[in-house]
Write a protein that holds these residues in place. Structure first.
Motif, mmCIF file in Angstrom:
data_model
loop_
_atom_site.group_PDB
_atom_site.id
_atom_site.type_symbol
_atom_site.label_atom_id
_atom_site.label_comp_id
_atom_site.label_asym_id
_atom_site.label_seq_id
_atom_site.Cartn_x
_atom_site.Cartn_y
_atom_site.Cartn_z
ATOM 1 N N ILE A 44 0.792 -1.037 0.059
ATOM 2 C CA ILE A 44 -0.026 0.092 -0.038
ATOM 3 C C ILE A 44 1.040 1.346 -0.021
ATOM 4 O O ILE A 44 1.708 1.400 0.918
ATOM 5 N N PRO A 45 0.972 2.025 -1.208
ATOM 6 C CA PRO A 45 1.738 3.269 -1.208
ATOM 7 C C PRO A 45 1.153 4.228 0.033
ATOM 8 O O PRO A 45 0.140 4.468 0.068
ATOM 9 N N LEU A 46 2.175 4.646 0.991
ATOM 10 C CA LEU A 46 1.941 5.586 1.968
ATOM 11 C C LEU A 46 2.300 7.089 1.867
ATOM 12 O O LEU A 46 1.357 7.778 1.946
ATOM 13 N N PHE A 47 3.641 7.194 1.353
ATOM 14 C CA PHE A 47 3.902 8.592 0.720
ATOM 15 C C PHE A 47 5.008 8.850 -0.198
ATOM 16 O O PHE A 47 5.678 7.775 -0.322
ATOM 17 N N PRO A 48 4.893 9.784 -1.046
ATOM 18 C CA PRO A 48 5.907 9.837 -2.156
ATOM 19 C C PRO A 48 7.311 9.960 -1.462
ATOM 20 O O PRO A 48 7.717 10.750 -0.560
ATOM 21 N N VAL A 49 8.315 9.450 -2.143
ATOM 22 C CA VAL A 49 9.675 9.646 -1.907
ATOM 23 C C VAL A 49 10.377 10.494 -3.189
ATOM 24 O O VAL A 49 11.033 11.233 -2.731
ATOM 25 N N LYS A 50 9.835 10.177 -4.355
ATOM 26 C CA LYS A 50 10.744 10.781 -5.285
ATOM 27 C C LYS A 50 9.676 11.085 -6.496
ATOM 28 O O LYS A 50 9.043 10.133 -6.882
ATOM 29 N N ARG A 51 9.738 12.181 -6.951
ATOM 30 C CA ARG A 51 9.018 12.524 -8.085
ATOM 31 C C ARG A 51 9.524 12.579 -9.502
ATOM 32 O O ARG A 51 10.504 13.126 -9.498
ATOM 33 N N GLY A 52 9.119 11.917 -10.264
ATOM 34 C CA GLY A 52 9.781 11.591 -11.606
ATOM 35 C C GLY A 52 9.487 12.739 -12.508
ATOM 36 O O GLY A 52 8.733 13.892 -12.502
ATOM 37 N N GLU A 53 10.304 12.794 -13.682
ATOM 38 C CA GLU A 53 10.121 13.872 -14.703
ATOM 39 C C GLU A 53 9.005 13.466 -15.678
ATOM 40 O O GLU A 53 8.709 12.435 -15.882
ATOM 41 N N PRO A 54 8.239 14.442 -16.154
ATOM 42 C CA PRO A 54 7.251 14.245 -17.031
ATOM 43 C C PRO A 54 7.538 13.930 -18.386
ATOM 44 O O PRO A 54 8.653 14.160 -18.983
ATOM 45 N N VAL A 55 6.991 12.605 -19.207
ATOM 46 C CA VAL A 55 7.206 12.223 -20.246
ATOM 47 C C VAL A 55 5.929 11.931 -20.956
ATOM 48 O O VAL A 55 4.930 11.693 -20.454
ATOM 49 N N LEU A 56 6.224 11.802 -22.349
ATOM 50 C CA LEU A 56 5.072 11.522 -23.249
ATOM 51 C C LEU A 56 5.065 10.058 -23.453
ATOM 52 O O LEU A 56 6.426 9.499 -24.088
ATOM 53 N N ILE A 57 4.183 9.253 -23.134
ATOM 54 C CA ILE A 57 4.038 7.696 -23.379
ATOM 55 C C ILE A 57 2.735 7.657 -24.426
ATOM 56 O O ILE A 57 1.832 7.931 -23.843
ATOM 57 N N CYS A 58 3.049 6.998 -25.528
ATOM 58 C CA CYS A 58 2.087 6.683 -26.407
ATOM 59 C C CYS A 58 1.144 5.421 -26.157
ATOM 60 O O CYS A 58 1.886 4.525 -25.990
ATOM 61 N N ASP A 59 -0.183 5.792 -26.160
ATOM 62 C CA ASP A 59 -0.891 4.298 -25.849
ATOM 63 C C ASP A 59 -0.739 3.288 -27.081
ATOM 64 O O ASP A 59 -1.030 2.218 -26.510
ATOM 65 N N ARG A 60 -0.523 3.807 -28.151
ATOM 66 C CA ARG A 60 -0.646 2.836 -29.437
ATOM 67 C C ARG A 60 0.691 2.411 -29.325
ATOM 68 O O ARG A 60 0.778 0.993 -29.586
ATOM 69 N N CYS A 61 1.490 2.998 -29.803
ATOM 70 C CA CYS A 61 2.953 2.268 -30.163
ATOM 71 C C CYS A 61 3.822 2.317 -29.139
ATOM 72 O O CYS A 61 4.999 1.444 -29.240
ATOM 73 N N GLY A 62 3.682 2.637 -27.826
ATOM 74 C CA GLY A 62 4.439 2.676 -26.883
ATOM 75 C C GLY A 62 5.750 3.338 -26.905
ATOM 76 O O GLY A 62 6.612 3.301 -25.853
ATOM 77 N N ALA A 63 5.935 4.417 -27.661
ATOM 78 C CA ALA A 63 7.139 5.283 -27.689
ATOM 79 C C ALA A 63 6.952 6.052 -26.499
ATOM 80 O O ALA A 63 6.243 6.617 -25.967
ATOM 81 N N VAL A 64 8.307 6.320 -25.775
ATOM 82 C CA VAL A 64 8.531 7.149 -24.880
ATOM 83 C C VAL A 64 9.488 8.417 -25.113
ATOM 84 O O VAL A 64 10.188 7.947 -25.804
ATOM 85 N N SER A 65 8.888 9.547 -25.111
ATOM 86 C CA SER A 65 9.728 10.580 -25.560
ATOM 87 C C SER A 65 9.582 11.945 -24.679
ATOM 88 O O SER A 65 8.557 12.103 -23.450
ATOM 89 N N SER A 66 10.455 13.108 -24.828
ATOM 90 C CA SER A 66 10.131 14.191 -24.091
ATOM 91 C C SER A 66 9.054 14.845 -24.335
ATOM 92 O O SER A 66 8.644 14.795 -25.511
#
Length: 104
Positions: A44-66
């Motif tokens: 069960i997630p209790l509290f945040p430890v580290k916040r990540g960088e925002p990225v674009l994730i495509c639902d169709r092809c799965g590409a991850v980009s800035s």
């Protein structure tokens, strides 16, 4: 005897509900997301430890980009599209080759 089951686990957070254009496939299926890490106890997630960088994730092809990825490569790829069967030049909107009839 006491067992402590805990650790750090990732959780993906969607930042925008409106999809953006994917730089890889060109469709409006990419969503702005961020991967945050949470300290969890008994999974069960209790509290945040580290916040990540925002990225674009495509639902169709799965590409991850800035999120600031340029979208200038798509028209040059589309203008050079050829039929994989007969090699004739094609319009990027065609789903079937007008020369040999094969599915693209």
């Amino acid at each position: 005897m006491f067992f402590f089951i805990g650790g750090i686990q990732p959780k993906t957070v969607e930042l925008e509900e409106i999809p953006r254009l994917c730089p890889a496939c060109g469709l409006a299926q990419a969503r702005l997301r961020r991967v945050d890490y949470y300290l969890s106890l008994f999974f069960i997630p209790l509290f945040p430890v580290k916040r990540g960088e925002p990225v674009l994730i495509c639902d169709r092809c799965g590409a991850v980009s800035s999120p600031d990825a340029p979208f200038d490569a798509r028209p040059s790829v589309l203008s050079k599209k050829e039929c994989p069967q007969c090699g004739q030049p094609l319009d990027p909107t065609f789903k079937y080759c007008p020369h040999c009839g094969s599915r693209i």
